[in-house]
Design a protein around this motif. Structure first.
Motif, PDB file in Angstrom:
ATOM      1  N   THR A 137       2.815  13.346   0.370  1.00 62.56           N
ATOM      2  CA  THR A 137       3.695  14.461   0.006  1.00 62.56           C
ATOM      3  C   THR A 137       3.874  15.428   1.175  1.00 62.56           C
ATOM      4  N   TRP A 140       6.533  14.085   3.193  1.00 59.48           N
ATOM      5  CA  TRP A 140       7.839  14.415   2.606  1.00 59.48           C
ATOM      6  C   TRP A 140       8.220  15.882   2.837  1.00 59.48           C
ATOM      7  N   VAL A 190      10.194  11.995  -4.656  1.00 60.44           N
ATOM      8  CA  VAL A 190       8.836  11.722  -4.177  1.00 60.44           C
ATOM      9  C   VAL A 190       8.024  10.986  -5.252  1.00 60.44           C
ATOM     10  N   HIS A 191       8.219  11.356  -6.504  1.00 59.53           N
ATOM     11  CA  HIS A 191       7.537  10.612  -7.587  1.00 59.53           C
ATOM     12  C   HIS A 191       7.982   9.148  -7.588  1.00 59.53           C
ATOM     13  N   ARG A 194       6.343   7.238  -4.709  1.00 56.01           N
ATOM     14  CA  ARG A 194       4.913   6.906  -4.787  1.00 56.01           C
ATOM     15  C   ARG A 194       4.589   5.950  -5.930  1.00 56.01           C
ATOM     16  N   VAL A 258       2.417  16.806  -6.064  1.00 59.89           N
ATOM     17  CA  VAL A 258       3.780  16.725  -5.519  1.00 59.89           C
ATOM     18  C   VAL A 258       4.461  18.097  -5.569  1.00 59.89           C
ATOM     19  N   LEU A 262       5.140  20.432  -2.300  1.00 57.39           N
ATOM     20  CA  LEU A 262       6.554  20.526  -1.912  1.00 57.39           C
ATOM     21  C   LEU A 262       7.146  21.916  -2.147  1.00 57.39           C
TER      22      LEU A 262
END
Lengths: 319, 475
Positions: A137, A140, A190-191, A194, A258, A262
């Protein structure tokens, strides 16, 4: 039970010296005891503590417990941030897992084919699953940076961003995490990134269990690829798709990393989820009792999902 | 099946071995480390944050603590953690009833009052030896309702405005902004004409919290008054919120909604900010990484609001707590006094990031690890000398850039101003009520509505902590 008794009777020669290792009636509970102790210690006790805390006025600075009934639940329920967090939690879980199921189905089908570099492709696709969530994360976070985002750089190079009259506007950056819609999309992205590897592997396992004869027979009967997918592959792998979906829902629902890394729930709580709000309220803010009440709102949903998972697992086994 | 003499383990042997292994793992620590169950009289375990200036920890604090321990026959252990972990780690140690004897916070730890020792005796002793404690430090460590010093504040960090002189000169204000309105007038002009925005966070992080409070106070309003009554919903707050919405439109971009604790530094060093609100750490980073930008960075004191009031929020405020479980409280208190006594070194090792809570502390004699300052007898003298002539300035850099920060304690104040810090304002801080109020208006919420929403949250938070007797006021 009878089999256990028979097993025990089958070693009369060593009967006098037989230890626990030979008494399967005792051995089974003994072997399972560490797992039960683990679950009780790390899940059962914290859960009971959370329930106790949620009914009390405990704070991080004052661990003594004075019961206040359902006061914390009432307070939490009338808090608009909590309602936003609850709806975001559901939205992120459902949106990301829907995408995960579709993409993993496509990936699994592709990876079942024979092609050069198949193992490298599989390795690369599995990589996100092997990286710690926090580390991935943070990667990201850099990719979505307000100033240095490489996505923005690519868009500028493609003439889509950063000049008057271009598609994405004259500003040099999109500010991925600074605009509500983009920030929410980023969390979902992002979820998806992953959880895609796990879902792909599960779907590949499902696909490989379908009899090749069945698919060949359907092809001989003139069924097209789409028809075979819709009428054979998907129905036969539905239980396992369900398991992948529910696993993903549990992972997304309970994840704090996350959003915390983020956006920290911003802009203005538009990406806040229950786990981050629990942390901000309970740990950072010091109100452990309300933090516990917020976190327990996850329980009914997760209990329902777990029950569904068990049912689907049983169905998958029968199939 | 389980015949002896076979190679490998039988099932029975495996179960026995596993059982013995598990037993050994459980019992071994007790056998091997029997002393662990007893507290040693001359131990001191300290938990501190990892300082933003790395050399502070490496070159000074860790050595200072170890040397103090050796000189006083105390076995000192120093553990460092990241700023984000302090709250959860403290909560865990308090809950477990064991852990460090001294825990350093970089905010007010007022919510821990029921579980920590009253450090009033250390403050009295320190004031006797080192003179009066700075009021803003006292207000972040003392609860006037319970009359308890729940922490000991040894220092703080100034939070000035940092601006790029060359950009502001082109806009016609080379001396930098002096009022909040200047940010719109000249900051807006810089954005329009030079394409560089200014960066004041409107996000869920600490710098946004400080900036929002500085704006409120400079507009003569706050979340609470000096008696800890809620006063957020008033015309002056609405005026401040309207200002922030205008500032965003005129001089900023949406990056401020995704602001993080490093965004100030990052944008200033990248040349993408004409003005930020931050400690001098952004400037120090620029000195090391991009000297040409550092040479262009200058400072302003607190900006003034429409009625001439100007306040800045302390950037970091250092507070040590001694949990009630500590068996080494007396040793911990001695260490705190030694820390204040040697604060000249703390100031220098932090490259002037740390300012003292006790300005009248005499400077110890001997080699102090920095070039002696002629005529300096107290920390105040050192502070004045170093802020007049920065010992860390780059070769060829303009002298006296930090001069405007010399009297920073006059325009700096604490979270909770004009009242004391307390658990209610602490929770408002941790749940980002104030920056979200401003951000909401900047994103289009009616200012009056944004203020009313903030008030609802603040009332609920205050009511809860008042019930616990930790917060005063009635309204």
């Amino acid at each position: 039970m009878n089999r256990v008794m028979e097993g025990a009777a089958a070693v009369p020669a060593e009967g006098a010296r037989a230890g626990v290792a030979d008494r399967q009636g005792q051995l089974a509970p003994l072997m399972i005891a560490p797992a039960i102790a683990y679950i009780v210690a790390l899940i059962g006790i914290p859960f009971v503590m959370a329930a106790l805390y949620s009914l009390s006025d405990v704070t991080t600075g004052d661990p003594s417990i004075d019961f206040v009934g359902l006061h914390n639940y009432r307070e939490v329920f009338y808090d608009p941030v909590f309602r936003t967090a609850l709806s975001n939690t559901c939205l992120f879980a459902l949106a990301s897992q829907t995408l995960v199921i579709i993409l993993s189905r496509i990936l699994a089908s592709a990876l079942m084919q024979d092609f050069r570099g198949k193992w490298l492709a599989r390795f690369l696709i599995m990589l996100p699953w092997t990286a710690p969530i926090a580390l991935g994360t943070i990667g990201w976070l850099w990719m979505l940076d307000s100033i240095f985002s490489p996505f923005d750089w690519l868009l500028r190079r493609a003439g889509l961003l950063g000049a008057p009259g271009v598609l994405l506007g004259p500003m040099p950056n999109l500010y991925w995490l600074g605009q509500s819609g983009l920030a929410m999309a980023s969390v979902v992205l992002v979820h998806v990134w992953r959880l895609l590897p796990l879902a792909t592997v599960i779907q590949m396992a499902g696909l490989s269990s379908i009899s090749r004869d069945l698919l060949e027979a359907a092809a001989v009967d003139g069924a097209t690829g789409w028809r075979r997918t819709l009428e054979i592959t998907i129905p036969l792998t539905l239980p396992i798709i369900g398991i992948a979906f529910l696993f993903g829902i549990v992972f997304t629902f309970t994840d704090m990393t996350v959003v915390y890394v983020l956006t920290r729930g911003g802009p203005v709580h538009t990406t806040q989820v229950l786990s981050t709000w629990t942390f901000f309220r309970g740990i950072e803010g010091g109100d452990l009792a309300q933090g516990a009440a917020i976190s327990l709102f996850l329980f009914p949903v997760l209990a329902g999902v777990a029950s569904l998972m068990l049912r689907m697992a049983r169905r998958a086994e029968v199939t | 099946m389980a015949k002896k003499g076979r190679k490998g383990l039988t099932r029975r042997e495996f179960v026995k071995a596993a059982g013995l292994g598990a037993l050994a793992a459980g019992v071994a620590p007790g056998i091997l480390l029997p002393g662990r169950s007893y507290a040693q009289a001359k131990d001191l375990k300290i938990l501190v944050w990892s300082h933003f200036v790395p050399r502070f920890d490496k070159e000074w604090f860790d050595n200072f603590a170890r040397n103090w321990g050796q000189a006083n026959g105390v076995n000192v252990t120093v553990d460092h953690i990241g700023i984000a972990e302090i709250a959860s780690r403290t909560a865990a140690e308090i809950s477990a009833g064991q852990g460090h004897d001294l825990i350093e916070w970089v905010a007010s730890p007022s919510q821990f009052e029921p579980s920590v020792l009253d450090l009033g005796d250390v403050v009295s002793e320190a004031e006797k030896k080192f003179g009066k404690q700075l009021p803003l430090c006292r207000r972040t460590s003392y609860n006037p309702n319970t009359k308890k010093f729940y922490s000991f504040c040894h220092g703080w960090t100034i939070d000035p405005g940092n601006y790029r002189k060359s950009l502001w000169e082109k806009a016609g204000k080379g001396s930098g902004p002096t009022t909040w309105e200047d940010l719109i007038t000249y900051g807006g002009k810089i954005k329009r004409e030079q394409g560089i925005q200014l960066g004041i966070g409107l996000s869920q992080e600490i710098d946004s919290n400080m900036a929002g409070r500085a704006l409120l106070w400079s507009y003569d309003t706050s979340d609470q008054d000096e008696k800890e009554n809620i006063i957020i919903n008033n015309p002056k707050t609405v005026e401040a919120v309207k200002y922030m919405a205008r500032l965003f439109q005129e001089a900023m971009v949406p990056e401020v909604f995704a602001w993080t604790a490093v965004s100030n530094n990052q944008s200033l060093i990248a040349g993408r900010a004409s003005y930020i609100l931050n400690s001098i750490s952004a400037y120090r980073s620029a000195q090391k990484e991009v000297p040409e930008i550092a040479k262009d960075i200058y400072f302003t004191p607190a900006l003034k609001g429409p009625r001439g009031t100007g306040w800045s929020c302390e950037h970091v405020i250092y507070n040590y707590i001694v949990p009630k479980y500590s068996k080494n409280a007396d040793t911990a208190k001695k260490f705190l006094l030694a820390l204040v006594e040697n604060y000249d070194q703390a100031m220098y090792a932090s490259e002037l990031y740390n300012s003292p809570a006790f300005f009248d502390t005499p400077i110890p004699s001997g080699n102090r690890g920095y070039a002696p300052v002629k005529g300096a007898r107290k920390l105040r003298d050192l502070h004045n000398a170093w802020f007049s002539d920065d010992p860390f300035a780059l070769p060829g850099e303009t002298k006296g850039k930090l001069l405007v920060l010399k009297d920073a304690e006059k325009w700096s104040t604490n979270v909770g101003h004009p009242g004391p810090a307390n658990p209610a304002v602490g929770e408002i801080y941790s749940t980002f009520v104030i920056p979200n109020m401003f951000a909401g208006a900047a994103r289009g919420t009616k200012p009056e509505t944004a203020v009313a929403q903030a008030e609802t949250q603040i009332k609920s938070i205050f009511a809860k902590w008042r019930e616990k007797g930790l917060v005063g006021g009635t309204k």
